[in-house]
Design an enzyme around this catalytic site. Structure first.
Site, PDB file in Angstrom:
ATOM      1  N   GLU A  22      30.929  45.990  31.276  1.00 25.73           N
ATOM      2  CA  GLU A  22      30.408  47.348  31.435  1.00 25.73           C
ATOM      3  C   GLU A  22      31.553  48.359  31.464  1.00 25.73           C
ATOM      4  O   GLU A  22      32.643  48.063  31.952  1.00 25.73           O
ATOM      5  CB  GLU A  22      29.587  47.438  32.725  1.00 25.73           C
ATOM      6  CG  GLU A  22      28.408  46.456  32.708  1.00 25.73           C
ATOM      7  CD  GLU A  22      27.455  46.579  33.895  1.00 25.73           C
ATOM      8  OE1 GLU A  22      26.251  46.393  33.674  1.00 25.73           O
ATOM      9  OE2 GLU A  22      27.898  46.845  35.023  1.00 25.73           O
ATOM     10  N   CYS A  51      35.921  54.775  32.596  1.00 28.59           N
ATOM     11  CA  CYS A  51      36.326  53.628  33.414  1.00 28.59           C
ATOM     12  C   CYS A  51      36.089  52.372  32.580  1.00 28.59           C
ATOM     13  O   CYS A  51      34.964  52.109  32.154  1.00 28.59           O
ATOM     14  CB  CYS A  51      35.474  53.614  34.679  1.00 28.59           C
ATOM     15  SG  CYS A  51      35.717  52.158  35.708  1.00 28.59           S
ATOM     16  N   CYS A  71      35.470  38.363  37.375  1.00 37.80           N
ATOM     17  CA  CYS A  71      36.688  38.531  38.175  1.00 37.80           C
ATOM     18  C   CYS A  71      36.805  37.333  39.106  1.00 37.80           C
ATOM     19  O   CYS A  71      35.797  36.790  39.556  1.00 37.80           O
ATOM     20  CB  CYS A  71      36.569  39.824  38.992  1.00 37.80           C
ATOM     21  SG  CYS A  71      38.040  40.199  39.981  1.00 37.80           S
ATOM     22  N   CYS A 110      36.600  39.625  46.232  1.00 40.98           N
ATOM     23  CA  CYS A 110      36.406  40.625  47.293  1.00 40.98           C
ATOM     24  C   CYS A 110      34.935  40.614  47.733  1.00 40.98           C
ATOM     25  O   CYS A 110      34.028  40.634  46.896  1.00 40.98           O
ATOM     26  CB  CYS A 110      36.785  42.022  46.810  1.00 40.98           C
ATOM     27  SG  CYS A 110      38.503  42.146  46.308  1.00 40.98           S
ATOM     28  N   CYS A 157      32.208  43.404  46.510  1.00 36.51           N
ATOM     29  CA  CYS A 157      32.191  43.831  45.106  1.00 36.51           C
ATOM     30  C   CYS A 157      31.283  42.937  44.247  1.00 36.51           C
ATOM     31  O   CYS A 157      31.317  41.713  44.367  1.00 36.51           O
ATOM     32  CB  CYS A 157      33.621  43.783  44.560  1.00 36.51           C
ATOM     33  SG  CYS A 157      33.755  44.364  42.862  1.00 36.51           S
ATOM     34  N   GLY A 195      36.981  43.311  36.745  1.00 39.15           N
ATOM     35  CA  GLY A 195      38.202  42.539  36.543  1.00 39.15           C
ATOM     36  C   GLY A 195      39.400  43.057  37.313  1.00 39.15           C
ATOM     37  O   GLY A 195      39.398  44.175  37.814  1.00 39.15           O
ATOM     38  N   SER A 242      44.183  50.168  38.556  1.00 41.78           N
ATOM     39  CA  SER A 242      43.894  49.824  39.948  1.00 41.78           C
ATOM     40  C   SER A 242      44.010  48.321  40.164  1.00 41.78           C
ATOM     41  O   SER A 242      43.444  47.526  39.417  1.00 41.78           O
ATOM     42  CB  SER A 242      42.470  50.288  40.282  1.00 41.78           C
ATOM     43  OG  SER A 242      42.140  49.951  41.608  1.00 41.78           O
ATOM     44  N   SER A 296      43.963  48.819  45.912  1.00 41.28           N
ATOM     45  CA  SER A 296      42.776  48.669  46.748  1.00 41.28           C
ATOM     46  C   SER A 296      43.195  48.066  48.075  1.00 41.28           C
ATOM     47  O   SER A 296      43.439  46.866  48.165  1.00 41.28           O
ATOM     48  CB  SER A 296      41.771  47.753  46.047  1.00 41.28           C
ATOM     49  OG  SER A 296      41.342  48.356  44.855  1.00 41.28           O
ATOM     50  N   LEU A 297      43.296  48.900  49.080  1.00 40.61           N
ATOM     51  CA  LEU A 297      43.771  48.450  50.388  1.00 40.61           C
ATOM     52  C   LEU A 297      42.593  48.025  51.265  1.00 40.61           C
ATOM     53  O   LEU A 297      42.523  46.896  51.722  1.00 40.61           O
ATOM     54  CB  LEU A 297      44.557  49.600  51.032  1.00 40.61           C
ATOM     55  CG  LEU A 297      45.615  49.236  52.052  1.00 40.61           C
ATOM     56  CD1 LEU A 297      46.646  48.283  51.493  1.00 40.61           C
ATOM     57  CD2 LEU A 297      46.287  50.514  52.561  1.00 40.61           C
ATOM     58  N   ASN A 336      29.544  51.273  48.187  1.00 41.98           N
ATOM     59  CA  ASN A 336      28.339  51.352  47.363  1.00 41.98           C
ATOM     60  C   ASN A 336      27.518  50.081  47.519  1.00 41.98           C
ATOM     61  O   ASN A 336      28.069  48.994  47.726  1.00 41.98           O
ATOM     62  CB  ASN A 336      28.719  51.544  45.884  1.00 41.98           C
ATOM     63  CG  ASN A 336      29.353  52.900  45.650  1.00 41.98           C
ATOM     64  OD1 ASN A 336      28.796  53.933  46.008  1.00 41.98           O
ATOM     65  ND2 ASN A 336      30.549  52.901  45.069  1.00 41.98           N
ATOM     66  N   CYS A 346      31.720  52.472  41.832  1.00 39.72           N
ATOM     67  CA  CYS A 346      32.746  51.476  42.162  1.00 39.72           C
ATOM     68  C   CYS A 346      32.120  50.228  42.753  1.00 39.72           C
ATOM     69  O   CYS A 346      31.324  50.295  43.684  1.00 39.72           O
ATOM     70  CB  CYS A 346      33.695  52.016  43.220  1.00 39.72           C
ATOM     71  SG  CYS A 346      34.623  53.415  42.701  1.00 39.72           S
TER      72      CYS A 346
HETATM   73  N1  SAH Z   1      40.413  44.657  40.663  1.00 49.57           N
HETATM   74  C1  SAH Z   1      40.897  46.019  40.701  1.00 49.57           C
HETATM   75  C2  SAH Z   1      40.060  46.917  39.849  1.00 49.57           C
HETATM   76  C3  SAH Z   1      38.687  47.226  40.371  1.00 49.57           C
HETATM   77  S1  SAH Z   1      38.699  48.908  40.725  1.00 49.57           S
HETATM   78  C4  SAH Z   1      41.016  46.477  42.125  1.00 49.57           C
HETATM   79  O1  SAH Z   1      40.647  45.721  43.020  1.00 49.57           O
HETATM   80  O2  SAH Z   1      41.569  47.547  42.378  1.00 49.57           O
HETATM   81  C5  SAH Z   1      37.246  49.148  41.551  1.00 49.57           C
HETATM   82  C6  SAH Z   1      37.454  49.759  42.925  1.00 49.57           C
HETATM   83  O3  SAH Z   1      36.185  49.763  43.592  1.00 49.57           O
HETATM   84  C7  SAH Z   1      38.370  48.914  43.793  1.00 49.57           C
HETATM   85  O4  SAH Z   1      39.091  49.724  44.673  1.00 49.57           O
HETATM   86  C8  SAH Z   1      37.369  48.100  44.540  1.00 49.57           C
HETATM   87  O5  SAH Z   1      37.897  47.513  45.684  1.00 49.57           O
HETATM   88  C9  SAH Z   1      36.300  49.112  44.821  1.00 49.57           C
HETATM   89  N2  SAH Z   1      35.019  48.537  45.190  1.00 49.57           N
HETATM   90  C10 SAH Z   1      34.580  47.293  44.959  1.00 49.57           C
HETATM   91  N3  SAH Z   1      33.345  47.124  45.459  1.00 49.57           N
HETATM   92  C11 SAH Z   1      32.993  48.289  46.006  1.00 49.57           C
HETATM   93  C12 SAH Z   1      31.820  48.753  46.656  1.00 49.57           C
HETATM   94  N4  SAH Z   1      30.775  47.969  46.833  1.00 49.57           N
HETATM   95  N5  SAH Z   1      31.799  50.043  47.063  1.00 49.57           N
HETATM   96  C13 SAH Z   1      32.863  50.851  46.857  1.00 49.57           C
HETATM   97  N6  SAH Z   1      33.987  50.470  46.244  1.00 49.57           N
HETATM   98  C14 SAH Z   1      34.059  49.201  45.830  1.00 49.57           C
END
Ligand code: SAH
Length: 345
Positions: free
Chosen positions: A95, A108, A115, A119, A122, A162, A194, A217-218, A293, A336
């Site tokens: 997507e 995006c 992936c 996490c 996600c 990913g 990211s 992504s912290l 989200n 996200c």
């Molecule tokens: N793998 C990379 C790229 C993904 S970027 C990364 O981890 O950075 C997508 C962003 O959305 C990341 O910061 C991810 O942690 C965040 N994300 C994932 N699930 C989410 C959710 N349910 N709500 C809000 N942000 C989320």
């Protein structure tokens, strides 16, 4: 002759020059061909009108020029965001999302089909990793969207499905080609990559000396909380991430963006804000707060508006840059963390 790549879009200009020479054509043909593919965004051999029929036929025998196709498209009623469901020629579903702002269009893109980072909040990781995308497959997402929307892509974020640094070589190749002056020539400063924090690759990335923004992504203010929600935190500590970020800023002169997803009862307390503020206080950075989200397989709850505002206020009081990210396209699961490789609508 055996082709280096199946897809013509995967050839850099110098690789294309070699290819053209192997076919007995002059080098300037490579530049013409590159411009057809990467500037004029041709997707059919018939469109390459200033190349001879014979040359086109030879190219077509060994290469395709369409790595992706639109499988479906959803438009948000809320904010006009468009989610593209695309299919690779090998059948994987990914997507991409086009977001329209007053200052331009931001796209995006996905770097992998699925992936393997795991996490817990996600959707992209739910079915694991199917495959990494080639540079052509990433370029194609941009080209298809620019043509379909009928407007120039101004900003790119590699924040779709990913982990870009789990597909490092192809992502770097994509960045070099999308910013090439013979192609779309998108400014490096308008691109963000990211990562969930693959520290070794963060150092490699700094050493590429690109003027691309690095987002990390912290999502947690300390290792203990981070390990609970992100498996990658068992591999790298937040101290190691911080050192890599400082190195990135030293090497490129660019500030880092930290993404921090606010999840009720997990990481949204004022104590967490305080620890986060301490963590970043001597760094050149910006914090993006993302109210979590919804992902239907998970039961994480969004932080309350009060908690989000209080969190941001705390950062502000401590003179730390922090903005709350608007969840674009959440009604079509385009925000996200909502993108996935399984198409079930
Ligand atoms: N793998 C990379 C790229 C993904 S970027 C990364 O981890 O950075 C997508 C962003 O959305 C990341 O910061 C991810 O942690 C965040 N994300 C994932 N699930 C989410 C959710 N349910 N709500 C809000 N942000 C989320």
């Amino acid at each position: 002759m055996s082709a280096k790549y199946d897809n013509l879009l995967d050839y850099t200009l110098s690789e294309l020059t070699e290819l053209v020479n192997e076919y007995g054509e002059k080098s300037f043909r490579a530049k013409q061909l590159y411009e057809w593919l990467h500037k004029k965004l041709a997707s059919e051999y018939d469109e390459l009108t200033n190349l001879s029929k014979d040359f086109r036929k030879k190219l077509a025998e060994e290469h395709v020029i369409r790595p992706m196709q639109i499988h479906d498209k959803l438009v948000s009623k809320k904010d006009g965001t468009v989610k593209y469901i695309m299919k690779t020629s090998s059948g994987s579903i990914i997507e991409s999302v086009a977001m329209q702002y007053s200052y331009g269009m931001s796209v995006c893109i996905s770097s992998q089909a699925g992936c393997r980072m795991g996490c817990s909040f996600c959707a992209s990781t739910l079915l694991g990793l199917e495959k990494s995308l080639s540079a052509a497959e990433m370029l194609s997402q941009i080209y298809i969207i620019q043509k379909d929307m009928g407007r120039r892509v101004d900003n790119i974020v590699i924040m779709g499905i990913g982990e870009p640094f789990d597909n490092y070589e192809q992502v770097i190749k994509f960045l070099r080609m999308i910013t090439d002056e013979n192609g779309l020539n998108i400014s490096q400063r308008n691109i963000t990559v990211s990562t969930c924090g693959l520290v070794d690759k963060m150092y490699d990335f700094a050493n590429e000396h690109l003027q691309v923004t690095l987002a990390v992504s912290l999502h947690a203010p300390n290792d203990e909380i981070r390990r609970k929600i992100m498996p990658v935190a068992n591999r790298y500590s937040m101290k190691e991430i911080k050192d890599a970020c400082i190195y990135f800023t030293k090497t490129t002169g660019r500030r880092v963006t930290f993404e921090y997803t606010l999840i009720s009862g997990v990481n949204d307390s004022i104590e967490c804000a305080k620890q986060l503020a301490d963590y970043v206080k001597d760094m050149l950075c910006h914090i993006n707060l993302i109210p979590v989200n919804e992902v239907k397989e998970r039961d994480y709850e969004r932080a309350s508006t009060d908690a989000i505002v209080a969190f941001q206020k705390y950062l502000e009081k401590n003179r730390i840059n922090g903005t709350i990210r608007k969840g674009m396209g959440s009604d079509i699961e385009a925000a996200c963390g909502q993108l996935r490789r399984q198409y079930s609508i």
